[in-house]
Enzyme design. Sequence first.
Site, mmCIF file in Angstrom:
data_model
loop_
_atom_site.group_PDB
_atom_site.id
_atom_site.type_symbol
_atom_site.label_atom_id
_atom_site.label_comp_id
_atom_site.label_asym_id
_atom_site.label_seq_id
_atom_site.Cartn_x
_atom_site.Cartn_y
_atom_site.Cartn_z
ATOM 1 C CB SER A 275 0.912 5.495 1.609
ATOM 2 O OG SER A 275 0.071 4.862 2.548
ATOM 3 C CE LYS B 156 -3.105 1.505 -4.639
ATOM 4 N NZ LYS B 156 -3.240 1.741 -3.173
ATOM 5 C CD GLU C 145 -3.900 -4.689 -10.727
ATOM 6 O OE1 GLU C 145 -3.711 -4.630 -11.957
ATOM 7 O OE2 GLU C 145 -3.218 -4.062 -9.896
HETATM 8 C C1 LIG Z 1 -2.734 0.826 -2.226
HETATM 9 C C2 LIG Z 1 -2.253 1.523 -1.012
HETATM 10 C C3 LIG Z 1 -1.177 1.015 -0.233
HETATM 11 C C4 LIG Z 1 -0.518 -0.307 -0.495
HETATM 12 O O1 LIG Z 1 0.154 -0.417 -1.686
HETATM 13 P P1 LIG Z 1 1.749 -0.382 -1.814
HETATM 14 O O2 LIG Z 1 1.991 -0.762 -3.220
HETATM 15 O O3 LIG Z 1 2.325 -1.336 -0.822
HETATM 16 O O4 LIG Z 1 2.178 1.016 -1.520
HETATM 17 C C5 LIG Z 1 -0.750 1.755 0.852
HETATM 18 N N1 LIG Z 1 -1.340 2.933 1.189
HETATM 19 C C6 LIG Z 1 -2.362 3.444 0.482
HETATM 20 C C7 LIG Z 1 -2.972 4.722 0.915
HETATM 21 C C8 LIG Z 1 -2.855 2.766 -0.641
HETATM 22 O O5 LIG Z 1 -3.887 3.279 -1.330
#
Ligand SMILES: *Cc1c(COP(=O)(O)O)cnc(C)c1O
Length: 393
Positions: free
Chosen positions: A375, A85, A107
């Site tokens: 992610s 993020k 948000e």
């Molecule tokens: C917020 C988040 C997501 C989901 O958001 P996307 O916009 O689909 O990437 C996925 N993995 C993690 C670790 C997150 O914090």
Amino acid sequence: MITDGKFGKYGGIFVPELLIPALEELEKAFLKYKDDDEFNQELDYYLKEFAGRPTALYYARNLSEKLGCKIYLKREDMLHTGAHKINNTLGQGLLAKYMGKTRIIAETGAGQHGIATAVVGSLLGIPVDVYMGLEDVERQKLNVFRMELSGARVLPVKTGSQTLKDAINDAFRDWVGSVENTHYLIGSTMGPHPYPTMVKHFQTIIGREAREEILQKEGKLPDAVIACVGGGSNSMGIFSGFMDDKEVELIGVEGGGYGVETDRTGATLCKGTEGILHGSFSFVLQNDDGQINEAHSVSAGLDYPGVGPEHAYLQTIGRARYVAINNEEALRGFELLSRYEGIIPALESSHAIAYAEKYAKMPENKGKTIVVNLSGRGDKDMFLVAREMGVEV
Ligand SMILES: *Cc1c(COP(=O)(O)O)cnc(C)c1O
């Protein structure tokens, strides 16, 4: 004049007339600064020195041996604040600064995007207000405290279901009256144009790096790239690096919740239907009357009843395909990576791991090379997972 921001028939701008000038101003600034040397030098500096880029593409040897495939992990979990993020909040935060905005609003659901925005506000010296559903504020006190420590103000939202989609509505409402000095920093590839395009732009760094790294390590492209899909930003970021390589399979993994056959799911592309949510035409989870359903997933980041319009498009044209992993499978993915690699993944990312395991076990995929976008890290999910496992911590 603003462009239409369409991906096939998806995307676009479905907002009150009052917001159009704000979106026009934002698009203009984005188009100007995305190719501006000074802007990009400053962004690169923060991505490297503040966030910790580039991230490694790590060969998961133990897991690969266990599953009979070559599995590489794109380590977005190693970034500051624990997930991808920060790539987007740094990009948009800096854009706000170049636009001369003196306030940022955002948000947040569970708080991850709120934290990534709060630290960027602190870094750049711009005050941040974060809209957060009252129910989420009460469930996520630690994350509220984190945001406040970085100097952000958390504004509890008491309307509707008091969760993420109500927080987004309130943020838009704020922006209508404050656009002169305020930037609304949206956290995923969703919302009206230019957000899906802009957020993707700031996340393409994942795909650019991953492509270079896999070519360096393997001397060839991967057979498949797997990433979890909430709003769609980390997946769009990594997919973008391989979009033109038609031989690379792109697979998005949605939060199946209690299963796509139930009503308690977050799998918007697998289970949803076409509709408008938060300013954009895409797939949504809705009932027969067009009322938006509550999304459900064990991971807060996949718990959104909409999905980015470009994913709807990629599904329609068949360039990417989308699958659902349910809560139970995701928890097994969480344990699998922790146990075999000593890497505790975020519950969102655990969905991608769980599908990578399924994919690797299909006979036709034996020996293939797979890139999984990790992610985020799992520290934020420890208490929830312990509870699910019946462990007292
Ligand atoms: C917020 C988040 C997501 C989901 O958001 P996307 O916009 O689909 O990437 C996925 N993995 C993690 C670790 C997150 O914090």
